[in-house]
Structure formats: structure tokens, C-alpha cells
Design an enzyme around this catalytic site. Structure first.
Site, mmCIF file in Angstrom:
data_model
loop_
_atom_site.group_PDB
_atom_site.id
_atom_site.type_symbol
_atom_site.label_atom_id
_atom_site.label_comp_id
_atom_site.label_asym_id
_atom_site.label_seq_id
_atom_site.Cartn_x
_atom_site.Cartn_y
_atom_site.Cartn_z
ATOM 1 N N ARG A 68 -7.434 -13.768 -3.308
ATOM 2 C CA ARG A 68 -6.153 -13.156 -2.931
ATOM 3 C C ARG A 68 -5.386 -14.003 -1.933
ATOM 4 O O ARG A 68 -4.169 -14.041 -1.933
ATOM 5 C CB ARG A 68 -6.396 -11.744 -2.374
ATOM 6 C CG ARG A 68 -7.065 -10.879 -3.427
ATOM 7 C CD ARG A 68 -6.757 -9.442 -3.310
ATOM 8 N NE ARG A 68 -7.043 -8.849 -2.035
ATOM 9 C CZ ARG A 68 -6.637 -7.639 -1.683
ATOM 10 N NH1 ARG A 68 -5.923 -6.926 -2.519
ATOM 11 N NH2 ARG A 68 -6.952 -7.137 -0.518
ATOM 12 N N ASN A 110 8.872 -1.400 3.060
ATOM 13 C CA ASN A 110 8.471 -0.930 1.729
ATOM 14 C C ASN A 110 9.065 0.451 1.506
ATOM 15 O O ASN A 110 9.299 1.191 2.463
ATOM 16 C CB ASN A 110 6.937 -0.836 1.690
ATOM 17 C CG ASN A 110 6.413 -0.343 0.345
ATOM 18 O OD1 ASN A 110 6.883 -0.774 -0.715
ATOM 19 N ND2 ASN A 110 5.449 0.569 0.377
ATOM 20 N N HIS A 112 8.153 4.047 -0.386
ATOM 21 C CA HIS A 112 7.005 4.759 -0.944
ATOM 22 C C HIS A 112 7.460 6.153 -1.365
ATOM 23 O O HIS A 112 8.148 6.841 -0.598
ATOM 24 C CB HIS A 112 5.899 4.855 0.118
ATOM 25 C CG HIS A 112 4.674 5.517 -0.411
ATOM 26 N ND1 HIS A 112 3.827 4.890 -1.308
ATOM 27 C CD2 HIS A 112 4.164 6.752 -0.210
ATOM 28 C CE1 HIS A 112 2.846 5.719 -1.625
ATOM 29 N NE2 HIS A 112 3.017 6.853 -0.973
ATOM 30 N N SER A 139 9.920 7.631 1.478
ATOM 31 C CA SER A 139 9.928 7.072 2.836
ATOM 32 C C SER A 139 10.120 5.566 2.757
ATOM 33 O O SER A 139 9.515 4.912 1.900
ATOM 34 C CB SER A 139 8.584 7.313 3.537
ATOM 35 O OG SER A 139 8.195 8.663 3.467
ATOM 36 N N ASP A 148 0.505 1.881 3.179
ATOM 37 C CA ASP A 148 1.574 2.874 3.380
ATOM 38 C C ASP A 148 1.449 3.598 4.723
ATOM 39 O O ASP A 148 1.692 4.811 4.810
ATOM 40 C CB ASP A 148 1.578 3.913 2.234
ATOM 41 C CG ASP A 148 1.735 3.249 0.866
ATOM 42 O OD1 ASP A 148 2.519 2.297 0.761
ATOM 43 O OD2 ASP A 148 1.077 3.691 -0.092
ATOM 44 N N GLU A 177 15.823 7.660 -3.913
ATOM 45 C CA GLU A 177 15.267 6.400 -3.391
ATOM 46 C C GLU A 177 16.362 5.339 -3.335
ATOM 47 O O GLU A 177 16.468 4.576 -2.362
ATOM 48 C CB GLU A 177 14.133 5.891 -4.294
ATOM 49 C CG GLU A 177 12.896 6.755 -4.317
ATOM 50 C CD GLU A 177 11.744 6.111 -5.086
ATOM 51 O OE1 GLU A 177 11.603 4.885 -5.059
ATOM 52 O OE2 GLU A 177 10.981 6.860 -5.720
HETATM 53 C C1 GRF Z 1 9.479 3.492 -6.876
HETATM 54 O O1 GRF Z 1 9.228 4.846 -7.132
HETATM 55 C C2 GRF Z 1 8.991 3.124 -5.508
HETATM 56 O O2 GRF Z 1 9.099 4.166 -4.581
HETATM 57 C C3 GRF Z 1 7.537 2.821 -5.755
HETATM 58 O O3 GRF Z 1 7.507 2.194 -7.017
HETATM 59 C C4 GRF Z 1 8.635 2.600 -7.776
HETATM 60 C C5 GRF Z 1 9.342 1.338 -8.151
HETATM 61 O O4 GRF Z 1 10.425 1.552 -9.031
HETATM 62 N N1 GRF Z 1 6.993 2.024 -4.678
HETATM 63 P P1 GRF Z 1 11.481 0.386 -9.283
HETATM 64 O O5 GRF Z 1 10.693 -0.821 -9.784
HETATM 65 O O6 GRF Z 1 12.192 0.122 -8.007
HETATM 66 O O7 GRF Z 1 12.385 0.913 -10.353
#
Ligand code: GRF
Length: 195
Positions: A68, A110, A112, A139, A148, A177
Site C-alpha cells: 500500500r 472527505n 461520508h 458529513s 471517517d 451531498e
Molecule cells: C457518495 O455517497 C459519498 O458520500 C461516498 O461515496 C459516494 C460517492 O459518489 N463517500 P460519487 O462518486 O461522488 O457520485
């Protein structure tokens, strides 16, 4: 303030990335997206980046097997080559090692799909429904070593309706989001510039 040079890291569809790219069209947005990084060669979001003229680089984790850090070293080099100042993870589905996180801590956020600290990790929609929660949400948080678990910058909420499924909840949450992430990222950029 000067716009911070932003990298967006994706693994798939890239709809949150697109929301950030859209917001960043405004000249006074505090981040300038200059690089998209994907760990998947077939991520649909790569086409979105290309259509918008943002340089996109694939660093396929599969080529590095279990090593990794070797994989993350290549990521780190690509970020440094582009003089990146801020990273937005947007559906990036690799857990980053403490080595990488320590190099970018305080400069990496990030999104989430849960009301953190509830439901870190996967299957957040199903877990919220199974728990009988009345509300759910998303979030934006600073990225730290724990999954997270960094400080939350901002959240948005929706009600869980009777009959909701993980799919219905996820599709109702997604536009929320898209609204939250660019605003919370801007807040993070101002905080970084002030620090
Ligand atoms: C979103 O729901 C985000 O919150 C999560 O993964 C999904 C990604 O969707 N971490 P996208 O690739 O931005 O359409």
C-alpha cells in the site's frame, strides 16, 4: 486569498467531484481544481473530468498488490508534482495508510454519507434504516488516521420516511451531498488559509 490548488480523488461515478468542479467555476471560490486522481482506470468520473478539461491521472492500486505504501508513494508524487495544497476525497474507496494521512493531514477532507460519528465505514444507509433512525444525512470531515473519524466540518440532514430502502435513501441524500460538499470544502479552505 489565493485559490488553493485542489486535487479531487475518486473511485467511481464522481458526482460529488462534479459538484465541486461546478462550484469552483466561480472566480471567488477558494479552491482551484487542477487535478483529478482515480485508483480505478474505468471510473466514470474520469470522463467528467476530461469533458471539463481537468487533468486526470489514474494510479491503479491493483498494480501494487499488497504494497500500500508503494501505491501511496505514487499518489503522493503526483500530488506534489501538481503542487497540490488541498485534497478532497469524493467517493475514493481506498483506506489511506497513516503514512499518507500524516503527510496530508490538515489539508485533506472527505464526504461520508452518514451523520458522523454515526456509521463510519460502509452500508451507512442500510445501517441507519435498520437502527430505526428518524433522520440520516451526510458529513464533510477532515481526514485523520481513523476511518471517517476526523473532525466534522459540516453536516446536512434528511428525514427517513416509512418504506425507505437503502437505494431510496441514497438517491434522496445524493443531491444534498452535492449541495453540502462544495460549501464545506470552501470552509475548510478558509480555515487552512487562516491557520
Ligand atoms: C457518495 O455517497 C459519498 O458520500 C461516498 O461515496 C459516494 C460517492 O459518489 N463517500 P460519487 O462518486 O461522488 O457520485
Amino acid at each position: 486569498m489565493n485559490r488553493l490548488r485542489l486535487a479531487i480523488m475518486i473511485s467511481g461515478r464522481g458526482s460529488n467531484m462534479e459538484a465541486i468542479l461546478e462550484a469552483a467555476k466561480a472566480k471567488n471560490y477558494p479552491a482551484d481544481p487542477v487535478l483529478v486522481l482515480s485508483n480505478k482506470p474505468d471510473a466514470a468520473g474520469l470522463h467528467v473530468a476530461e469533458a471539463r478539461g481537468i487533468p486526470a491521472v489514474v494510479v491503479d492500486h491493483k498494480r501494487y498488490g499488497a504494497d500500500r505504501q508503494a501505491y501511496e508513494q505514487v499518489l503522493d508524487e503526483a500530488l506534489n508534482r501538481a503542487s497540490i495544497e488541498m485534497i478532497a476525497l469524493a467517493g475514493f474507496m481506498r483506506i489511506l495508510t497513516p503514512w499518507f494521512v500524516s503527510r496530508w493531514e490538515g489539508r485533506m477532507v472527505n464526504i461520508h454519507p452518514s451523520l458522523l460519528p454515526k456509521y463510519p465505514g460502509l452500508d451507512t444507509h442500510a445501517r441507519a434504516i435498520d437502527a430505526g433512525d428518524a433522520e440520516h444525512g451526510c458529513s464533510v470531515h477532515w481526514v485523520t488516521e481513523g476511518v471517517d473519524s476526523g473532525d466534522v466540518i459540516d453536516q446536512a440532514r434528511i428525514q427517513i420516511q416509512p418504506g425507505d430502502t437503502p437505494a431510496s435513501l441514497s438517491s434522496r441524500l445524493l443531491p444534498i451531498e452535492h449541495d453540502l460538499y462544495p460549501k464545506a470544502l470552501a470552509k475548510a479552505c478558509y480555515a487552512l488559509a487562516d491557520s
